[in-house]
Design a protein around this motif. Structure first.
Motif, PDB file in Angstrom:
ATOM      1  N   PRO A  66       0.833  -1.210   0.000  1.00  0.00           N
ATOM      2  CA  PRO A  66       0.000   0.000   0.000  1.00  0.00           C
ATOM      3  C   PRO A  66       0.862   1.252   0.000  1.00  0.00           C
ATOM      4  O   PRO A  66       1.887   1.315   0.680  1.00  0.00           O
ATOM      5  CB  PRO A  66      -0.818  -0.132   1.287  1.00  0.00           C
ATOM      6  CG  PRO A  66      -0.065  -1.096   2.138  1.00  0.00           C
ATOM      7  CD  PRO A  66       0.632  -2.029   1.212  1.00  0.00           C
ATOM      8  N   SER A  67       0.450   2.252  -0.751  1.00  0.00           N
ATOM      9  CA  SER A  67       1.277   3.451  -0.915  1.00  0.00           C
ATOM     10  C   SER A  67       1.442   4.226   0.384  1.00  0.00           C
ATOM     11  O   SER A  67       2.455   4.892   0.592  1.00  0.00           O
ATOM     12  CB  SER A  67       0.660   4.361  -1.983  1.00  0.00           C
ATOM     13  OG  SER A  67      -0.606   4.853  -1.565  1.00  0.00           O
ATOM     14  N   GLU A  68       0.467   4.142   1.285  1.00  0.00           N
ATOM     15  CA  GLU A  68       0.530   4.906   2.526  1.00  0.00           C
ATOM     16  C   GLU A  68       1.378   4.232   3.596  1.00  0.00           C
ATOM     17  O   GLU A  68       1.577   4.786   4.672  1.00  0.00           O
ATOM     18  CB  GLU A  68      -0.887   5.146   3.059  1.00  0.00           C
ATOM     19  CG  GLU A  68      -1.726   6.029   2.141  1.00  0.00           C
ATOM     20  CD  GLU A  68      -3.121   6.267   2.677  1.00  0.00           C
ATOM     21  OE1 GLU A  68      -3.594   5.439   3.487  1.00  0.00           O
ATOM     22  OE2 GLU A  68      -3.737   7.267   2.293  1.00  0.00           O
ATOM     23  N   HIS A  82       4.609   3.316   3.144  1.00  0.00           N
ATOM     24  CA  HIS A  82       6.007   3.679   2.914  1.00  0.00           C
ATOM     25  C   HIS A  82       6.913   2.453   2.837  1.00  0.00           C
ATOM     26  O   HIS A  82       8.131   2.584   2.869  1.00  0.00           O
ATOM     27  CB  HIS A  82       6.532   4.630   3.999  1.00  0.00           C
ATOM     28  CG  HIS A  82       5.730   5.880   4.125  1.00  0.00           C
ATOM     29  ND1 HIS A  82       5.621   6.803   3.106  1.00  0.00           N
ATOM     30  CD2 HIS A  82       4.955   6.345   5.140  1.00  0.00           C
ATOM     31  CE1 HIS A  82       4.834   7.799   3.487  1.00  0.00           C
ATOM     32  NE2 HIS A  82       4.416   7.542   4.708  1.00  0.00           N
ATOM     33  N   VAL A 113       8.089   0.534   0.455  1.00  0.00           N
ATOM     34  CA  VAL A 113       8.193   0.407  -0.989  1.00  0.00           C
ATOM     35  C   VAL A 113       9.603   0.081  -1.454  1.00  0.00           C
ATOM     36  O   VAL A 113       9.848  -0.111  -2.634  1.00  0.00           O
ATOM     37  CB  VAL A 113       7.720   1.703  -1.686  1.00  0.00           C
ATOM     38  CG1 VAL A 113       6.247   1.913  -1.452  1.00  0.00           C
ATOM     39  CG2 VAL A 113       8.511   2.913  -1.177  1.00  0.00           C
ATOM     40  N   TYR A 128      -5.027  -2.328   1.205  1.00  0.00           N
ATOM     41  CA  TYR A 128      -4.650  -0.990   0.740  1.00  0.00           C
ATOM     42  C   TYR A 128      -5.103   0.115   1.699  1.00  0.00           C
ATOM     43  O   TYR A 128      -4.554   1.215   1.681  1.00  0.00           O
ATOM     44  CB  TYR A 128      -5.222  -0.740  -0.655  1.00  0.00           C
ATOM     45  CG  TYR A 128      -4.519  -1.525  -1.737  1.00  0.00           C
ATOM     46  CD1 TYR A 128      -3.223  -1.198  -2.119  1.00  0.00           C
ATOM     47  CD2 TYR A 128      -5.134  -2.606  -2.364  1.00  0.00           C
ATOM     48  CE1 TYR A 128      -2.558  -1.921  -3.103  1.00  0.00           C
ATOM     49  CE2 TYR A 128      -4.481  -3.332  -3.352  1.00  0.00           C
ATOM     50  CZ  TYR A 128      -3.197  -2.985  -3.715  1.00  0.00           C
ATOM     51  OH  TYR A 128      -2.542  -3.708  -4.684  1.00  0.00           O
ATOM     52  N   SER A 147      -6.588   5.476  -1.268  1.00  0.00           N
ATOM     53  CA  SER A 147      -6.180   6.581  -2.132  1.00  0.00           C
ATOM     54  C   SER A 147      -6.348   6.208  -3.598  1.00  0.00           C
ATOM     55  O   SER A 147      -6.445   5.030  -3.959  1.00  0.00           O
ATOM     56  CB  SER A 147      -4.720   6.943  -1.860  1.00  0.00           C
ATOM     57  OG  SER A 147      -3.862   5.896  -2.294  1.00  0.00           O
ATOM     58  N   LYS A 190      -4.080   6.412  -5.753  1.00  0.00           N
ATOM     59  CA  LYS A 190      -2.881   5.667  -6.137  1.00  0.00           C
ATOM     60  C   LYS A 190      -3.015   4.191  -5.786  1.00  0.00           C
ATOM     61  O   LYS A 190      -2.641   3.315  -6.579  1.00  0.00           O
ATOM     62  CB  LYS A 190      -1.650   6.264  -5.456  1.00  0.00           C
ATOM     63  CG  LYS A 190      -0.340   5.622  -5.889  1.00  0.00           C
ATOM     64  CD  LYS A 190       0.867   6.351  -5.309  1.00  0.00           C
ATOM     65  CE  LYS A 190       2.165   5.732  -5.810  1.00  0.00           C
ATOM     66  NZ  LYS A 190       3.354   6.465  -5.297  1.00  0.00           N
ATOM     67  N   ASP A 191      -3.565   3.890  -4.622  1.00  0.00           N
ATOM     68  CA  ASP A 191      -3.734   2.489  -4.230  1.00  0.00           C
ATOM     69  C   ASP A 191      -4.774   1.793  -5.104  1.00  0.00           C
ATOM     70  O   ASP A 191      -4.620   0.614  -5.438  1.00  0.00           O
ATOM     71  CB  ASP A 191      -4.130   2.397  -2.757  1.00  0.00           C
ATOM     72  CG  ASP A 191      -2.947   2.600  -1.831  1.00  0.00           C
ATOM     73  OD1 ASP A 191      -1.860   2.090  -2.147  1.00  0.00           O
ATOM     74  OD2 ASP A 191      -3.099   3.279  -0.802  1.00  0.00           O
ATOM     75  N   LEU A 234      -2.996   0.964  -8.190  1.00  0.00           N
ATOM     76  CA  LEU A 234      -2.107  -0.185  -7.982  1.00  0.00           C
ATOM     77  C   LEU A 234      -2.882  -1.495  -8.020  1.00  0.00           C
ATOM     78  O   LEU A 234      -2.413  -2.494  -8.576  1.00  0.00           O
ATOM     79  CB  LEU A 234      -1.380  -0.045  -6.641  1.00  0.00           C
ATOM     80  CG  LEU A 234      -0.254   0.977  -6.563  1.00  0.00           C
ATOM     81  CD1 LEU A 234       0.237   1.122  -5.127  1.00  0.00           C
ATOM     82  CD2 LEU A 234       0.908   0.590  -7.477  1.00  0.00           C
ATOM     83  N   ASP A 263       2.553   6.433 -10.531  1.00  0.00           N
ATOM     84  CA  ASP A 263       3.387   7.362  -9.756  1.00  0.00           C
ATOM     85  C   ASP A 263       3.049   8.823 -10.038  1.00  0.00           C
ATOM     86  O   ASP A 263       3.334   9.700  -9.214  1.00  0.00           O
ATOM     87  CB  ASP A 263       4.868   7.112 -10.056  1.00  0.00           C
ATOM     88  CG  ASP A 263       5.383   5.833  -9.421  1.00  0.00           C
ATOM     89  OD1 ASP A 263       4.770   5.380  -8.432  1.00  0.00           O
ATOM     90  OD2 ASP A 263       6.391   5.285  -9.915  1.00  0.00           O
ATOM     91  N   ASN A 320      -0.284  11.333  -7.713  1.00  0.00           N
ATOM     92  CA  ASN A 320      -0.222  12.312  -6.623  1.00  0.00           C
ATOM     93  C   ASN A 320       0.174  13.703  -7.097  1.00  0.00           C
ATOM     94  O   ASN A 320      -0.019  14.690  -6.375  1.00  0.00           O
ATOM     95  CB  ASN A 320       0.747  11.834  -5.540  1.00  0.00           C
ATOM     96  CG  ASN A 320       0.178  10.667  -4.741  1.00  0.00           C
ATOM     97  OD1 ASN A 320      -1.024  10.418  -4.750  1.00  0.00           O
ATOM     98  ND2 ASN A 320       1.046   9.940  -4.053  1.00  0.00           N
TER      99      ASN A 320
END
Length: 328
Positions: free
Chosen positions: A16-18, A20, A22, A167, A176, A178-179, A182, A201, A204
């Motif tokens: 998940p993008s939130e 961190h 990654v 996510y 989000s 972004k998620d 994904l 990417d 955001n």
């Protein structure tokens, strides 16, 4: 395997993008960045029939078989084995239906009796999983068609809920933009994944996308559209061929009028950001359909019959059509 392992086996996910998480690798004591983050699920523990907290390989095969069954296919098989035509089948008849369905699943065919090469696994697939749940410990209960169809719907809803929870890292009840993106591209071919992740990417940095949040209901609506990919893709390609362009309003109309699925403006905006490759406001339908098809294929994993009959010929003809080349 655990319920978490079971989910990873069928649901492709990115971190998940939130979170961190990654980067490649992780330090001792940290969670694996690729680990599927699931809330607890009593539903999936129905597959743990020996109550050891783990799901055996034969139970996994049972699970994979269930996921590969389209509702229409099971209904046909169910009615054929329902000799009394009373909407119920017994345990022996259910085993026949599951054996037939498993023969259409790649992993179920390779591991025909729940035996894995190199491992000693006792018991057959039909005696694992949910058989006891459906037919009782004595095996004398009968399974109603409507009850099983509802169970299948609940099963798919639970998969979606757990994927969404993965996510929803900060437990906001939404994910989000972004998620959501994904989750869409996680099944993309490796040859296309790089450029799709580049577009993810960029989200955001887009003023109209960066702050968008997707609810569970919106997530489920998009999943419902995936299940109706064949008629939906037919509508997209047909309209695009005649009109040349496939705009946002056309996309929403196809989902609503052809599939009965209402997509929010937020979902459509994210889809077009990912799949409007030349940024002309028109969807690149072939790329979009290919990614969605990969997701459904990863779960179902169909196998071709050794003796192609009438239906196989139909599929082969469809596969050679302009639309079929992106679907089959």
């Amino acid at each position: 395997m655990t319920a978490e392992d079971l989910m990873r086996a069928v649901v492709p996910v990115f971190p998940p993008s939130e979170s961190h998480l990654v980067r490649d690798g992780y330090l001792k004591g940290e969670r694996n960045p690729g680990e599927l983050r699931c809330t607890s699920s009593d539903f999936f523990m129905l597959f743990d029939m020996n109550n050891d907290g783990l799901i055996s390989f034969k139970e996994y095969i049972f699970f994979a078989t269930l996921l590969s069954i389209p509702e229409s296919s099971f209904s046909v098989a169910f009615r054929m084995f329902d000799v009394n035509n009373n909407g119920e089948i017994d345990k022996a008849e259910f085993k026949k239906v599951m054996a037939l369905m498993r023969a259409q699943n790649r992993q179920g065919t390779v591991h025909r009796d729940g035996f894995r090469p190199g491992l000693k696994v006792h018991g057959s697939v039909e005696n694992g999983g949910l058989v006891e749940h459906f037919f009782g410990k004595d095996g004398k209960a009968r399974l109603q068609h409507d009850k099983f169809i509802q169970f299948m719907k609940d099963l798919n809803d639970e998969i979606l809920r757990l994927e969404f929870a993965h996510y929803d890292y900060k437990l906001r009840g939404t994910i989000s933009a972004k998620d959501f993106a994904l989750s869409m591209v996680a099944s993309a071919d490796m040859s296309h994944l790089g450029k799709l992740l580049d577009r993810v990417d960029e989200i955001n940095d887009q003023s109209n996308l960066g702050g968008l949040r997707i609810t569970l209901e919106e997530f489920k609506s998009f999943a419902e559209l995936r299940k109706m990919l064949l008629p939906f893709s037919l509508a997209l390609f047909s309209y695009g061929k005649v009109n040349g362009l496939l705009m946002r309003e056309d996309f929403k109309r196809a989902a609503s009028h052809v599939c009965g699925v209402s997509l929010s403006d937020n979902v459509v905006e994210i889809i077009f950001h990912l799949f409007d490759s030349n940024r002309d406001g028109s969807l690149s339908a072939d790329e979009f359909v290919r990614v969605l098809h990969n997701r459904e294929r990863d779960i179902a994993q169909p196998v071709q019959s050794e003796h192609p009959g009438f239906l196989s010929c139909c599929f082969n003809r469809a596969a050679n059509s302009p639309i079929g080349r992106f679907i089959f």
